[in-house]
Design a protein around this motif. Structure first.
Motif, PDB file in Angstrom:
ATOM      1  N   PHE A  48       0.841  -1.201   0.000  1.00 46.98           N
ATOM      2  CA  PHE A  48       0.000   0.000   0.000  1.00 46.98           C
ATOM      3  C   PHE A  48       0.870   1.241   0.000  1.00 46.98           C
ATOM      4  O   PHE A  48       1.897   1.291   0.681  1.00 46.98           O
ATOM      5  CB  PHE A  48      -0.907   0.029   1.234  1.00 46.98           C
ATOM      6  CG  PHE A  48      -1.897  -1.086   1.274  1.00 46.98           C
ATOM      7  CD1 PHE A  48      -3.093  -0.999   0.590  1.00 46.98           C
ATOM      8  CD2 PHE A  48      -1.629  -2.242   1.994  1.00 46.98           C
ATOM      9  CE1 PHE A  48      -4.009  -2.039   0.622  1.00 46.98           C
ATOM     10  CE2 PHE A  48      -2.534  -3.287   2.035  1.00 46.98           C
ATOM     11  CZ  PHE A  48      -3.727  -3.181   1.349  1.00 46.98           C
ATOM     12  N   PHE A  49       0.435   2.244  -0.758  1.00 45.62           N
ATOM     13  CA  PHE A  49       1.111   3.543  -0.806  1.00 45.62           C
ATOM     14  C   PHE A  49       0.109   4.619  -0.428  1.00 45.62           C
ATOM     15  O   PHE A  49      -0.879   4.827  -1.126  1.00 45.62           O
ATOM     16  CB  PHE A  49       1.679   3.801  -2.201  1.00 45.62           C
ATOM     17  CG  PHE A  49       2.177   5.203  -2.411  1.00 45.62           C
ATOM     18  CD1 PHE A  49       3.037   5.806  -1.505  1.00 45.62           C
ATOM     19  CD2 PHE A  49       1.779   5.920  -3.528  1.00 45.62           C
ATOM     20  CE1 PHE A  49       3.493   7.096  -1.698  1.00 45.62           C
ATOM     21  CE2 PHE A  49       2.237   7.213  -3.736  1.00 45.62           C
ATOM     22  CZ  PHE A  49       3.090   7.801  -2.826  1.00 45.62           C
ATOM     23  N   CYS A  50       0.365   5.270   0.695  1.00 46.34           N
ATOM     24  CA  CYS A  50      -0.474   6.388   1.134  1.00 46.34           C
ATOM     25  C   CYS A  50       0.157   7.667   0.597  1.00 46.34           C
ATOM     26  O   CYS A  50       1.175   8.134   1.117  1.00 46.34           O
ATOM     27  CB  CYS A  50      -0.573   6.432   2.660  1.00 46.34           C
ATOM     28  SG  CYS A  50      -1.569   7.812   3.241  1.00 46.34           S
ATOM     29  N   ALA A  51      -0.418   8.209  -0.470  1.00 48.30           N
ATOM     30  CA  ALA A  51       0.155   9.393  -1.116  1.00 48.30           C
ATOM     31  C   ALA A  51       0.132  10.615  -0.199  1.00 48.30           C
ATOM     32  O   ALA A  51       1.007  11.475  -0.282  1.00 48.30           O
ATOM     33  CB  ALA A  51      -0.578   9.685  -2.420  1.00 48.30           C
ATOM     34  N   ARG A  52      -0.851  10.694   0.681  1.00 41.52           N
ATOM     35  CA  ARG A  52      -0.967  11.852   1.579  1.00 41.52           C
ATOM     36  C   ARG A  52       0.238  11.967   2.507  1.00 41.52           C
ATOM     37  O   ARG A  52       0.785  13.038   2.705  1.00 41.52           O
ATOM     38  CB  ARG A  52      -2.258  11.767   2.397  1.00 41.52           C
ATOM     39  CG  ARG A  52      -2.514  12.978   3.287  1.00 41.52           C
ATOM     40  CD  ARG A  52      -3.846  12.885   4.014  1.00 41.52           C
ATOM     41  NE  ARG A  52      -4.009  11.686   4.811  1.00 41.52           N
ATOM     42  CZ  ARG A  52      -3.497  11.519   6.047  1.00 41.52           C
ATOM     43  NH1 ARG A  52      -2.800  12.488   6.602  1.00 41.52           N
ATOM     44  NH2 ARG A  52      -3.703  10.399   6.695  1.00 41.52           N
ATOM     45  N   THR A  53       0.687  10.832   3.049  1.00 40.46           N
ATOM     46  CA  THR A  53       1.821  10.844   3.986  1.00 40.46           C
ATOM     47  C   THR A  53       3.120  10.368   3.339  1.00 40.46           C
ATOM     48  O   THR A  53       4.190  10.543   3.912  1.00 40.46           O
ATOM     49  CB  THR A  53       1.539   9.938   5.198  1.00 40.46           C
ATOM     50  OG1 THR A  53       1.403   8.591   4.736  1.00 40.46           O
ATOM     51  CG2 THR A  53       0.289  10.376   5.934  1.00 40.46           C
ATOM     52  N   GLY A  54       3.013   9.719   2.182  1.00 44.44           N
ATOM     53  CA  GLY A  54       4.193   9.152   1.529  1.00 44.44           C
ATOM     54  C   GLY A  54       4.597   7.808   2.097  1.00 44.44           C
ATOM     55  O   GLY A  54       5.616   7.246   1.708  1.00 44.44           O
TER      56      GLY A  54
END
Length: 125
Positions: A48-54
């Protein structure tokens, strides 16, 4: 399921020099706020990649509650300060850092060390 590429020995800057890292893909290839499934040493791993937090997360793709490999299709978000994935079938929430199921604390997913090294997403094997 994504095709996994090469193995790489840990760099000197890595805390554990005995660790081997499997390159998964370029970070730019990961969909934001979503998961992908990769096969890693005969296991299905959800990345998983959380773009908001990186932040990057790696957990078993197998949902131990409904006994299917579906977690990479789950919805990521947060409950309080904790990043979670909601199982797409029964909606249990799993902490992406620890693997702990929030609704059933006796159930826990295996988690994997993950990093971005020179633009490549890598999981420790």
């Amino acid at each position: 399921m994504m095709k996994v590429s090469s193995l790489q020995a840990a760099s000197p800057a890595t805390p554990s020099t005995s660790r081997l890292w499997q390159t998964i893909c370029a970070k730019q290839d990961l969909p934001p706020h979503a998961g992908v499934c990769v096969r890693l040493n005969e296991r299905h791993v959800a990345i998983f990649f959380c773009a908001r937090t990186g932040a990057l997360y790696a957990v078993d793709n197998f949902d131990p509650i409904d006994k299917t490999s579906v977690l990479s299709r789950g919805i990521i978000g947060s409950i309080g300060e904790e990043a979670v994935v909601a199982s797409p079938l029964f909606k249990q929430h799993f902490n992406l850092k620890t693997g702990q199921c929030l609704e059933q604390p006796d159930i826990q997913l295996k988690t994997y060390p993950i990093r971005c090294h020179e633009g490549l997403v890598q999981v420790a094997v």
